[in-house]
Design a protein around this motif. Sequence first.
Motif, PDB file in Angstrom:
ATOM      1  N   MET A   1       0.831  -1.179   0.000  1.00  0.00           N
ATOM      2  CA  MET A   1       0.000   0.000   0.000  1.00  0.00           C
ATOM      3  C   MET A   1       0.882   1.251   0.000  1.00  0.00           C
ATOM      4  SD  MET A   1      -2.718   1.043   2.874  1.00  0.00           S
ATOM      5  CE  MET A   1      -3.691   2.480   2.720  1.00  0.00           C
ATOM      6  N   VAL A   2       0.530   2.199  -0.844  1.00  0.00           N
ATOM      7  CA  VAL A   2       1.271   3.451  -0.956  1.00  0.00           C
ATOM      8  C   VAL A   2       0.553   4.516  -0.141  1.00  0.00           C
ATOM      9  CG1 VAL A   2       2.002   5.249  -2.555  1.00  0.00           C
ATOM     10  CG2 VAL A   2       2.179   2.859  -3.225  1.00  0.00           C
ATOM     11  N   GLN A   3       1.349   5.297   0.608  1.00  0.00           N
ATOM     12  CA  GLN A   3       0.812   6.392   1.408  1.00  0.00           C
ATOM     13  C   GLN A   3       1.565   7.667   1.082  1.00  0.00           C
ATOM     14  OE1 GLN A   3       1.630   4.381   5.245  1.00  0.00           O
ATOM     15  NE2 GLN A   3      -0.473   5.012   5.761  1.00  0.00           N
ATOM     16  N   LEU A   4       0.833   8.777   1.064  1.00  0.00           N
ATOM     17  CA  LEU A   4       1.443  10.095   0.924  1.00  0.00           C
ATOM     18  C   LEU A   4       1.282  10.785   2.261  1.00  0.00           C
ATOM     19  CD1 LEU A   4      -0.030  11.062  -2.550  1.00  0.00           C
ATOM     20  CD2 LEU A   4       2.166   9.993  -2.046  1.00  0.00           C
ATOM     21  N   VAL A   5       2.410  11.167   2.874  1.00  0.00           N
ATOM     22  CA  VAL A   5       2.405  11.654   4.250  1.00  0.00           C
ATOM     23  C   VAL A   5       3.228  12.933   4.360  1.00  0.00           C
ATOM     24  CG1 VAL A   5       2.986  11.045   6.635  1.00  0.00           C
ATOM     25  CG2 VAL A   5       2.259   9.251   5.046  1.00  0.00           C
ATOM     26  N   ALA A   6       2.682  13.904   5.077  1.00  0.00           N
ATOM     27  CA  ALA A   6       3.434  15.129   5.353  1.00  0.00           C
ATOM     28  C   ALA A   6       4.542  14.819   6.349  1.00  0.00           C
ATOM     29  CB  ALA A   6       2.503  16.194   5.926  1.00  0.00           C
ATOM     30  N   VAL A   7       5.685  15.424   6.142  1.00  0.00           N
ATOM     31  CA  VAL A   7       6.792  15.303   7.085  1.00  0.00           C
ATOM     32  C   VAL A   7       6.562  16.363   8.160  1.00  0.00           C
ATOM     33  CG1 VAL A   7       9.287  15.459   7.416  1.00  0.00           C
ATOM     34  CG2 VAL A   7       8.358  14.471   5.301  1.00  0.00           C
TER      35      VAL A   7
ATOM     36  N   ALA B   1       7.751  19.169   3.454  1.00  0.00           N
ATOM     37  CA  ALA B   1       7.944  18.034   2.548  1.00  0.00           C
ATOM     38  C   ALA B   1       6.798  17.041   2.706  1.00  0.00           C
ATOM     39  CB  ALA B   1       9.269  17.339   2.826  1.00  0.00           C
ATOM     40  N   TYR B   2       6.587  16.297   1.640  1.00  0.00           N
ATOM     41  CA  TYR B   2       5.702  15.138   1.649  1.00  0.00           C
ATOM     42  C   TYR B   2       6.529  13.951   1.193  1.00  0.00           C
ATOM     43  CZ  TYR B   2       1.326  17.585   2.364  1.00  0.00           C
ATOM     44  OH  TYR B   2       0.308  18.316   2.915  1.00  0.00           O
ATOM     45  N   VAL B   3       6.251  12.789   1.774  1.00  0.00           N
ATOM     46  CA  VAL B   3       6.923  11.567   1.352  1.00  0.00           C
ATOM     47  C   VAL B   3       5.902  10.589   0.818  1.00  0.00           C
ATOM     48  CG1 VAL B   3       8.925  11.759   2.874  1.00  0.00           C
ATOM     49  CG2 VAL B   3       6.869  10.612   3.694  1.00  0.00           C
ATOM     50  N   CYS B   4       6.340   9.791  -0.128  1.00  0.00           N
ATOM     51  CA  CYS B   4       5.558   8.679  -0.638  1.00  0.00           C
ATOM     52  C   CYS B   4       6.148   7.430   0.006  1.00  0.00           C
ATOM     53  CB  CYS B   4       5.662   8.608  -2.157  1.00  0.00           C
ATOM     54  SG  CYS B   4       4.743   7.227  -2.869  1.00  0.00           S
ATOM     55  N   LEU B   5       5.334   6.771   0.824  1.00  0.00           N
ATOM     56  CA  LEU B   5       5.778   5.578   1.540  1.00  0.00           C
ATOM     57  C   LEU B   5       5.171   4.329   0.926  1.00  0.00           C
ATOM     58  CD1 LEU B   5       5.243   6.754   5.235  1.00  0.00           C
ATOM     59  CD2 LEU B   5       7.402   6.686   3.981  1.00  0.00           C
ATOM     60  N   GLU B   6       5.981   3.292   0.824  1.00  0.00           N
ATOM     61  CA  GLU B   6       5.497   1.979   0.417  1.00  0.00           C
ATOM     62  C   GLU B   6       6.109   0.973   1.381  1.00  0.00           C
ATOM     63  OE1 GLU B   6       4.730  -0.500  -3.666  1.00  0.00           O
ATOM     64  OE2 GLU B   6       6.377   0.920  -3.626  1.00  0.00           O
ATOM     65  N   GLN B   7       5.258   0.288   2.113  1.00  0.00           N
ATOM     66  CA  GLN B   7       5.701  -0.642   3.153  1.00  0.00           C
ATOM     67  C   GLN B   7       6.674   0.042   4.113  1.00  0.00           C
ATOM     68  OE1 GLN B   7       7.132  -4.128   1.101  1.00  0.00           O
ATOM     69  NE2 GLN B   7       5.093  -4.652   0.361  1.00  0.00           N
ATOM     70  N   LYS B   8       6.309   1.244   4.530  1.00  0.00           N
ATOM     71  CA  LYS B   8       7.050   2.062   5.501  1.00  0.00           C
ATOM     72  C   LYS B   8       8.411   2.550   5.012  1.00  0.00           C
ATOM     73  CE  LYS B   8       4.658   0.127   9.464  1.00  0.00           C
ATOM     74  NZ  LYS B   8       4.773  -0.433  10.799  1.00  0.00           N
ATOM     75  N   GLN B   9       8.701   2.353   3.725  1.00  0.00           N
ATOM     76  CA  GLN B   9       9.957   2.841   3.156  1.00  0.00           C
ATOM     77  C   GLN B   9       9.671   4.050   2.272  1.00  0.00           C
ATOM     78  OE1 GLN B   9      12.243  -0.105   1.091  1.00  0.00           O
ATOM     79  NE2 GLN B   9      12.322  -1.485   2.835  1.00  0.00           N
TER      80      GLN B   9
END
Length: 121
Positions: free
Chosen positions: A1-7, A27-35
């Motif tokens: 699952m992909v997540q877009l999260v604010a830093v 910044a925003y990060v795109c996370l996939e499996q917490k990476q």
Amino acid sequence: MVQLVAVTDSTQLYELNQLHQVQAEHAYVCLEQKQIKAVLFYTIQKQKGMILKITTQDEDMLDGLVRICFARLLDMGIQQAEFSSDMDVHLLEKLGFVHDGSFCVYSLSEIINNCRKCKKN
């Protein structure tokens, strides 16, 4: 699952800035499996969002990161943004963010409300 999260952690933002050699306030990060798979760095200058760097060329990741950033800027009452001239203007044009070789976006709400990919589905 992909997540877009604010830093939101200042230490993480500092480390990401150092790693990617930028000086972003947000910044925003795109996370996939917490990476972390991609990062979008931005600042705000004179009621304009300045997109400093995006660390991916993947169209879907880039599109998602830009749209979540634009939505946040709109929430803050900001209607314009500008991409760094270091970015791939052809990719930005292909995704419908900019036109005619310009790096400026004059209506974030128009971009958010007119998603080409959404209309295709």
